[in-house]
Design a protein around this motif. Structure first.
Motif, PDB file in Angstrom:
ATOM      1  N   UNK A 664       0.855  -1.185   0.000  1.00 58.07           N
ATOM      2  CA  UNK A 664       0.000   0.000   0.000  1.00 58.07           C
ATOM      3  C   UNK A 664       0.889   1.232   0.000  1.00 58.07           C
ATOM      4  N   UNK A 665       0.290   2.375  -0.302  1.00 63.53           N
ATOM      5  CA  UNK A 665       1.033   3.619  -0.302  1.00 63.53           C
ATOM      6  C   UNK A 665       1.380   4.075   1.107  1.00 63.53           C
ATOM      7  N   UNK A 666       2.262   5.057   1.192  1.00 66.62           N
ATOM      8  CA  UNK A 666       2.682   5.590   2.480  1.00 66.62           C
ATOM      9  C   UNK A 666       1.476   6.101   3.260  1.00 66.62           C
ATOM     10  N   UNK A 667       1.405   5.701   4.520  1.00 70.93           N
ATOM     11  CA  UNK A 667       0.331   6.159   5.387  1.00 70.93           C
ATOM     12  C   UNK A 667      -0.970   5.409   5.227  1.00 70.93           C
ATOM     13  N   UNK A 668      -1.084   4.557   4.218  1.00 69.17           N
ATOM     14  CA  UNK A 668      -2.324   3.809   4.003  1.00 69.17           C
ATOM     15  C   UNK A 668      -2.295   2.508   4.786  1.00 69.17           C
ATOM     16  N   UNK A 669      -3.461   1.932   4.997  1.00 71.16           N
ATOM     17  CA  UNK A 669      -3.583   0.676   5.728  1.00 71.16           C
ATOM     18  C   UNK A 669      -4.131  -0.405   4.815  1.00 71.16           C
ATOM     19  N   UNK A 670      -3.582  -1.588   4.937  1.00 66.39           N
ATOM     20  CA  UNK A 670      -4.043  -2.733   4.162  1.00 66.39           C
ATOM     21  C   UNK A 670      -5.192  -3.368   4.941  1.00 66.39           C
ATOM     22  N   UNK A 671      -6.395  -3.321   4.362  1.00 63.85           N
ATOM     23  CA  UNK A 671      -7.602  -3.716   5.081  1.00 63.85           C
ATOM     24  C   UNK A 671      -8.323  -4.824   4.326  1.00 63.85           C
ATOM     25  N   UNK A 672      -8.514  -5.946   4.982  1.00 67.67           N
ATOM     26  CA  UNK A 672      -9.344  -7.006   4.457  1.00 67.67           C
ATOM     27  C   UNK A 672      -8.626  -7.979   3.550  1.00 67.67           C
ATOM     28  N   UNK A 673      -9.084  -9.228   3.582  1.00 68.12           N
ATOM     29  CA  UNK A 673      -8.456 -10.275   2.782  1.00 68.12           C
ATOM     30  C   UNK A 673      -8.612 -10.030   1.292  1.00 68.12           C
ATOM     31  N   UNK A 674      -9.709  -9.424   0.888  1.00 71.79           N
ATOM     32  CA  UNK A 674      -9.905  -9.161  -0.541  1.00 71.79           C
ATOM     33  C   UNK A 674      -8.862  -8.176  -1.066  1.00 71.79           C
ATOM     34  N   UNK A 675      -8.483  -7.189  -0.254  1.00 71.72           N
ATOM     35  CA  UNK A 675      -7.440  -6.262  -0.681  1.00 71.72           C
ATOM     36  C   UNK A 675      -6.087  -6.963  -0.725  1.00 71.72           C
ATOM     37  N   UNK A 676      -5.838  -7.892   0.201  1.00 73.40           N
ATOM     38  CA  UNK A 676      -4.602  -8.670   0.149  1.00 73.40           C
ATOM     39  C   UNK A 676      -4.546  -9.467  -1.159  1.00 73.40           C
ATOM     40  N   UNK A 677      -5.680 -10.025  -1.568  1.00 74.94           N
ATOM     41  CA  UNK A 677      -5.737 -10.755  -2.842  1.00 74.94           C
ATOM     42  C   UNK A 677      -5.305  -9.858  -4.000  1.00 74.94           C
ATOM     43  N   UNK A 678      -5.794  -8.632  -4.012  1.00 72.79           N
ATOM     44  CA  UNK A 678      -5.435  -7.719  -5.108  1.00 72.79           C
ATOM     45  C   UNK A 678      -3.944  -7.396  -5.096  1.00 72.79           C
ATOM     46  N   UNK A 679      -3.361  -7.296  -3.898  1.00 70.28           N
ATOM     47  CA  UNK A 679      -1.920  -7.045  -3.801  1.00 70.28           C
ATOM     48  C   UNK A 679      -1.136  -8.235  -4.356  1.00 70.28           C
ATOM     49  N   UNK A 680      -1.501  -9.449  -3.954  1.00 72.78           N
ATOM     50  CA  UNK A 680      -0.784 -10.633  -4.430  1.00 72.78           C
ATOM     51  C   UNK A 680      -0.945 -10.798  -5.933  1.00 72.78           C
ATOM     52  N   UNK A 681      -2.114 -10.501  -6.453  1.00 69.74           N
ATOM     53  CA  UNK A 681      -2.316 -10.565  -7.910  1.00 69.74           C
ATOM     54  C   UNK A 681      -1.417  -9.568  -8.639  1.00 69.74           C
ATOM     55  N   UNK A 682      -1.313  -8.383  -8.064  1.00 72.63           N
ATOM     56  CA  UNK A 682      -0.448  -7.371  -8.675  1.00 72.63           C
ATOM     57  C   UNK A 682       0.988  -7.852  -8.710  1.00 72.63           C
ATOM     58  N   UNK A 683       1.437  -8.504  -7.640  1.00 72.46           N
ATOM     59  CA  UNK A 683       2.807  -9.009  -7.606  1.00 72.46           C
ATOM     60  C   UNK A 683       3.024 -10.114  -8.639  1.00 72.46           C
ATOM     61  N   UNK A 684       2.031 -10.975  -8.829  1.00 74.32           N
ATOM     62  CA  UNK A 684       2.171 -12.018  -9.850  1.00 74.32           C
ATOM     63  C   UNK A 684       2.231 -11.399 -11.250  1.00 74.32           C
ATOM     64  N   UNK A 685       1.463 -10.334 -11.465  1.00 76.15           N
ATOM     65  CA  UNK A 685       1.544  -9.647 -12.774  1.00 76.15           C
ATOM     66  C   UNK A 685       2.911  -9.004 -12.959  1.00 76.15           C
ATOM     67  N   UNK A 686       3.427  -8.420 -11.885  1.00 75.18           N
ATOM     68  CA  UNK A 686       4.755  -7.813 -11.981  1.00 75.18           C
ATOM     69  C   UNK A 686       5.806  -8.861 -12.338  1.00 75.18           C
ATOM     70  N   UNK A 687       5.673 -10.061 -11.746  1.00 74.20           N
ATOM     71  CA  UNK A 687       6.633 -11.124 -12.050  1.00 74.20           C
ATOM     72  C   UNK A 687       6.503 -11.568 -13.498  1.00 74.20           C
ATOM     73  N   UNK A 688       5.251 -11.687 -13.972  1.00 73.54           N
ATOM     74  CA  UNK A 688       5.035 -12.136 -15.350  1.00 73.54           C
ATOM     75  C   UNK A 688       5.547 -11.116 -16.362  1.00 73.54           C
ATOM     76  N   UNK A 689       5.459  -9.839 -15.996  1.00 70.52           N
ATOM     77  CA  UNK A 689       5.906  -8.780 -16.908  1.00 70.52           C
ATOM     78  C   UNK A 689       7.324  -8.325 -16.623  1.00 70.52           C
ATOM     79  N   UNK A 690       7.969  -8.955 -15.620  1.00 67.65           N
ATOM     80  CA  UNK A 690       9.272  -8.490 -15.170  1.00 67.65           C
ATOM     81  C   UNK A 690      10.402  -8.921 -16.073  1.00 67.65           C
ATOM     82  N   UNK A 691      11.635  -8.726 -15.619  1.00 70.56           N
ATOM     83  CA  UNK A 691      12.811  -9.075 -16.416  1.00 70.56           C
ATOM     84  C   UNK A 691      12.887 -10.571 -16.664  1.00 70.56           C
ATOM     85  N   UNK A 692      13.309 -10.938 -17.847  1.00 68.09           N
ATOM     86  CA  UNK A 692      13.460 -12.347 -18.189  1.00 68.09           C
ATOM     87  C   UNK A 692      14.705 -12.903 -17.510  1.00 68.09           C
TER      88      UNK A 692
END
Length: 727
Positions: A664-692
Motif C-alpha cells: 500500500x502507499x505511504x500512510x495507508x492501511x491494508x484492510x481485508x483479505x480481498x485487498x490482500x488478494x489484489x496485492x498478491x495478484x499485482x505481484x504475480x503480474x509484476x513477475x510475469x511482466x518483469x525481467x526475463x
C-alpha cells in the motif's frame, strides 16, 4: 555425451553399493545388540556366512523398500493421513520380516516388535548414507529432491528459453504481526530476522507490513478472500443457513467446496493460482491444478485431484515415513508432558488437552508440515510460477497453550527451520523465486467465557429465552441474573426453584461459536429476524446479552433504524449514522474499545445474506500498553482464539521482498483479505511482466550460482536438532 552417461551410471552403481554395504553393517550391529534378531542358524555360522546372510537380508529389504513400499502407500491413499502415519512402523517392520523370510535356510529371524525397530533404524541409516553420498553429486542431489514431489505433477525443467521470476506464498497460520516481530527480536526466528536485518550500506531484503482482517478473523474468511478474491457472505467460521437448515463449517470438505464455488461465481475468476499454480495444505484451491491436502477437493475421488494423493510422494520414501512417524510420536509425548506440566503448575488460563488432541496436534505440527514443505520443494524444483502453502502448526498449538506460551514459541522455531530449508532449495531451483510470508489472522489470549462465568454462550441465550438450562449453569450468577431478567420482562414474580415452561423445540435458537464471535439464529423464522421480532418473542434476551459483562456488543437489524449495535446499560449505535472511518475520540460505546475500524467491519458483515439474527462479540480488555495484546473471552474452549474483533487476532502480517512493489502507499492501511488478494495478484503480474531470467540462473548470476549444499540432509535431520534444543 556417452562418457557422461557412463560416468553417471558408474556413480549410481557405486552409491547403491555403498548404501548396501552400510545397511549390511547396520544389520550386523543390530543382530549383535538385539537378542530377538538373528542372522545365523541355530547351530551357529562362521563370520563370513553371517556377513553373507546380512548382505542378502539388507539387499532384499532395500529392494522391497524401493519396489513394494510405494505400491503399499498408494493402496492406502484412502486411509486418513493420521492413520497412515501410525501404520508406518508396522508396514516397514512387515517388509523386513518378508525380507528375512527370503533368506536361504531360514537364517533370518525376528519377532515382530524387534523387526519394527530394526526396519526403522535401517531406513534412517540408508537415507542418511544416500544423502551424504549425493551431496558431492549435483545430479543425484537434485534427483533426491525431486523424489519429494509427486512424479505425476513434476515437469521437466530443462525447457529452452528464459523464465520470469516465480513466487512462493507461505502462510504461517495464526501468527500475528506482533508475535512475529517479537519472535524475531528474541532470536526465535533467525531466518526471518535475516530477511529484515539491515546490512551495512544496504536496506533489508524484505518489508514487514501489518494488515487488518475483516470482522470474521479466521482462516476460512481470510484464505477464501486471499485465494479467490471474495469472502462475501462468510460471517464466521460456522453459521446456520435457514433456507437449507444446515450449519456451514469452513473446515468441512463439502462446505469448503461450496464456499469456493460461491466465490468463483461472484468474481467470475477461478482464483489467484490459475496460471501454473500449486495449492498446498489450504482450505481452498485458489484455482490451481496442482493440489495437495486441499480441503475443498478432499471429497472428490478422481485420481488427478484427490487431496490425499498429496502425501503419496512424501510417504513413498520409507525413510521420510519413518522419520515423520518418529517425530509424530515424539510430538504426542511432548504434548502430554507439556499439558501435564501446565496442570500440575495450575497454569491459568488453561483448557482441557486430553482425548485425541495430542494426535491432532502431532498431525498439524509434524505430518502436515512435512508433507506441505516437501510438496513446495517439489514445486520449486519443477519451476512452478505460483505456489500458496499453509502451515497450520502454530495456530493449532496456540489455541490450547496460548499465543505467547513457550509451547507456541517452540513451534515458531521449527517453522523458521522449514523456511530456511525452502530458502536453501530456492538457490537450486530452475528459476528465481521470491518468497512471501504472510498470515491469515493473529490470535488474542484470554480465558474462556465458560471458565470465567460458569456457563456457555448457549446457556446464557437459553436462559435469556426462558428455556431450561443445565443445573450447573442455573446456579451461576450469570444464569440466575438471566432467569430473573426473563421473569421481570414477563412481569412474573421471581421465585427461587421455579421452572419455566419449555417452548416448542422448533422455536429454540441455534447458538454457534467462532472464537470470541457468537451467532444466534432462530431456525423457525424465515429470513433475518429483526430486533422488534426478537423483543416480542423473547423480551429479556437482548437486554440479558447486552448487559452481560463478558459480552462487548451485539449486532441486530431494526425494522425502523437498520443495523444496530447494542451494548450495556441501553447503549445503542445506529450504524447508518456513522461514517466508515469515524473520529476515534467521538466513537461511542460499546465500539470504542474495538477501534474506529470496527464500524466498517461490522457494517459490511451486516450486509451478508447469511448473517445471524444476533451477532455477539465478546468483551475486550485492552492491555493498556498499546501493543494490541488485550484479552478476549472465547465462546469455544480456547485460550488463544480468533474469529471476532478485539486485540491481536485482527492484525496479521505480510512479509514481502523489496523487489516487489509496496503493498500500500505511504500512510495507508491494508484492510481485508480481498485487498490482500489484489496485492498478491499485482505481484504475480509484476513477475510475469518483469525481467526475463535465464533458466537455472538469477539476474546477474550464473546458471548454477552456488554449489550444491546438503538440503535434504537439513530436511532429514535439521528439524530434530531444533526440537532437541527447544524441548
Amino acid at each position: 555425451m556417452a562418457d557422461s552417461k557412463w560416468r553417471q551410471t558408474g556413480r549410481a552403481v557405486w552409491r547403491i553399493g555403498a548404501v548396501w554395504a552400510v545397511s549390511t553393517v547396520t544389520m550386523l550391529v543390530l543382530a549383535g545388540l538385539l537378542p530377538e534378531f538373528r542372522l545365523q542358524s541355530e547351530s551357529g555360522d562362521s563370520a563370513t556366512r553371517i556377513g553373507i546372510t546380512a548382505a542378502i537380508g539388507a539387499g532384499v529389504f532395500g529392494l522391497l523398500t524401493a519396489l513394494v513400499w510405494p505400491l503399499v502407500v498408494r493402496a492406502l491413499l484412502l486411509v486418513p493421513a493420521l492413520v497412515l502415519g501410525l501404520l508406518v512402523f508396522f508396514l516397514n517392520g512387515s517388509l523386513l520380516l518378508v525380507a528375512l523370510s527370503l533368506i536361504p535356510d531360514g537364517r533370518g529371524e525376528s519377532d515382530p516388535q524387534t523387526a519394527v525397530v530394526v526396519a526403522a533404524v535401517m531406513s534412517a541409516v540408508a537415507s542418511a548414507t544416500s544423502t551424504a553420498l549425493a551431496v558431492r553429486d549435483d545430479t543425484a542431489y537434485r534427483r533426491r529432491l525431486y523424489r519429494l514431489a509427486d512424479r505425476r505433477r513434476r515437469r521437466a525443467v530443462a525447457v529452452a528459453g528464459p523464465r520470469t521470476p516465480a513466487t512462493v506464498f507461505l502462510q504461517l497460520d495464526g501468527v500475528g504481526h506482533d508475535v512475529l516481530r517479537d519472535a524475531v527480536a528474541e532470536g526465535l526466528m533467525p531466518t526471518v530476522a535475516a530477511l529484515l536485518a539491515e546490512r551495512p550500506g544496504e536496506p533489508p531484503s524484505h518489508r514487514l507490513t501489518p494488515w487488518r482482517t475483516d470482522w470474521s478473523s479466521q482462516t476460512g474468511a481470510s484464505q477464501l478472500g486471499i485465494l479467490h478474491g471474495s469472502n462475501h457472505d462468510v460471517p464466521a467460521f460456522r453459521w446456520f443457513e435457514k433456507e437449507h437448515g444446515e450449519v456451514v463449517v469452513c473446515n468441512r470438505p463439502a462446505s469448503a467446496a461450496e464456499l469456493q464455488r460461491r466465490a468463483v461465481a461472484r468474481t467470475g475468476d477461478a482464483g489467484l493460482l490459475t496460471v501454473d499454480g500449486a495449492s498446498r495444505g489450504n482450505l481452498f484451491s485458489g484455482g490451481a491444478d496442482q493440489l495437495a491436502l486441499v480441503l475443498s477437493v478432499a471429497a472428490r475421488r478422481g485420481r488427478a485431484n484427490r487431496s490425499r494423493a498429496g502425501y503419496f510422494a512424501y510417504f513413498s520414501d520409507p525413510a521420510n515415513a519413518v522419520r515423520t512417524a518418529m517425530s509424530f510420536v515424539a510430538e504426542v509425548i511432548r504434548e502430554i508432558a507439556q499439558s501435564t506440566r501446565a496442570r500440575l503448575r495450575r497454569t491459568r488460563p488453561r483448557v482441557s488437552r486430553g482425548g485425541l488432541y495430542p494426535f491432532i496436534r502431532a498431525f498439524a505440527t509434524v505430518v502436515e508440515r512435512d508433507v506441505v514443505v516437501a510438496a513446495v520443494i517439489g514445486d520449486m524444483l519443477a519451476g512452478r510460477s505460483a505456489v500458496y502453502a499453509d502451515l497450520v502448526a502454530y495456530d493449532e498449538v496456540a489455541h490450547h497453550s496460548g499465543p505467547r506460551s513457550r509451547d507456541a514459541e517452540q513451534v515458531l522455531v521449527r517453522l523458521d527451520r522449514s523456511l530456511a530449508l525452502l530458502a536453501k532449495v530456492a538457490e537450486h531451483a530452475p528459476r528465481q523465486y521470491r518468497i512471501v510470508l504472510l498470515s491469515d489472522h493473529g490470535q488474542s489470549p484470554g480465558e474462556t467465557f465458560r471458565a470465567r462465568y460458569g456457563l456457555t454462550l448457549g446457556d446464557l441465550v437459553r436462559a435469556g429465552c426462558g428455556l431450561p438450562v443445565p443445573r450447573r449453569a442455573r446456579r451461576t450468577r450469570s444464569g440466575a441474573e438471566a432467569r430473573a431478567a426473563v421473569l421481570a420482562a414477563l412481569h412474573r414474580p421471581v421465585e427461587e426453584g421455579g421452572e419455566q415452561r419449555r417452548p416448542a423445540k422448533r422455536r429454540e435458537p441455534v447458538v454457534l461459536a467462532s472464537g470470541n464471535l457468537g451467532l444466534v439464529s432462530f431456525p423457525d423464522v424465515r429470513g433475518r429476524m429483526t430486533r422488534e421480532q426478537i423483543d416480542r418473542r423473547h423480551p429479556a434476551l437482548l437486554p440479558t446479552l447486552a448487559n452481560h459483562p463478558g459480552i462487548g456488543f451485539l449486532l441486530v437489524r431494526s425494522e425502523e433504524h437498520g443495523p444496530l449495535v447494542l451494548g450495556a446499560r441501553g447503549a445503542e449505535i445506529r450504524l447508518d449514522e456513522l461514517s466508515d472511518d469515524p473520529d476515534p475520540a467521538q466513537l461511542p460505546e460499546p465500539l470504542r474499545e474495538f477501534g474506529p475500524a470496527a464500524v466498517a467491519a461490522v457494517r459490511r458483515t451486516d450486509g451478508f445474506p447469511h448473517v445471524a439474527d444476533i451477532m455477539v462479540n465478546s468483551s475486550y480488555e485492552p492491555s493498556g500498553e498499546g501493543s494490541g495484546d488485550g484479552e478476549v473471552l472465547a465462546f469455544e474452549e480456547q485460550i488463544g482464539s480468533h474469529g471476532g474483533l478485539g486485540g491481536a487476532q485482527g492484525r496479521p502480517f505480510l512479509l514481502s521482498p523489496y523487489t516487489l512493489s509496496p503493498p500500500v502507499g505511504d500512510g495507508a492501511e491494508l484492510v481485508g483479505a480481498e485487498q490482500v488478494h489484489r496485492v498478491l495478484r499485482r505481484w504475480l503480474r509484476e513477475a510475469a511482466d518483469g525481467p526475463q531470467v535465464p533458466l537455472g540462473g538469477v539476474p546477474g548470476g550464473t546458471e548454477n550460482p552456488r554449489p550444491a549444499e546438503p538440503v535434504e540432509e537439513h530436511f532429514a535431520a535439521g528439524d530434530h536438532a531444533v526440537e532437541d534444543k527447544t524441548h
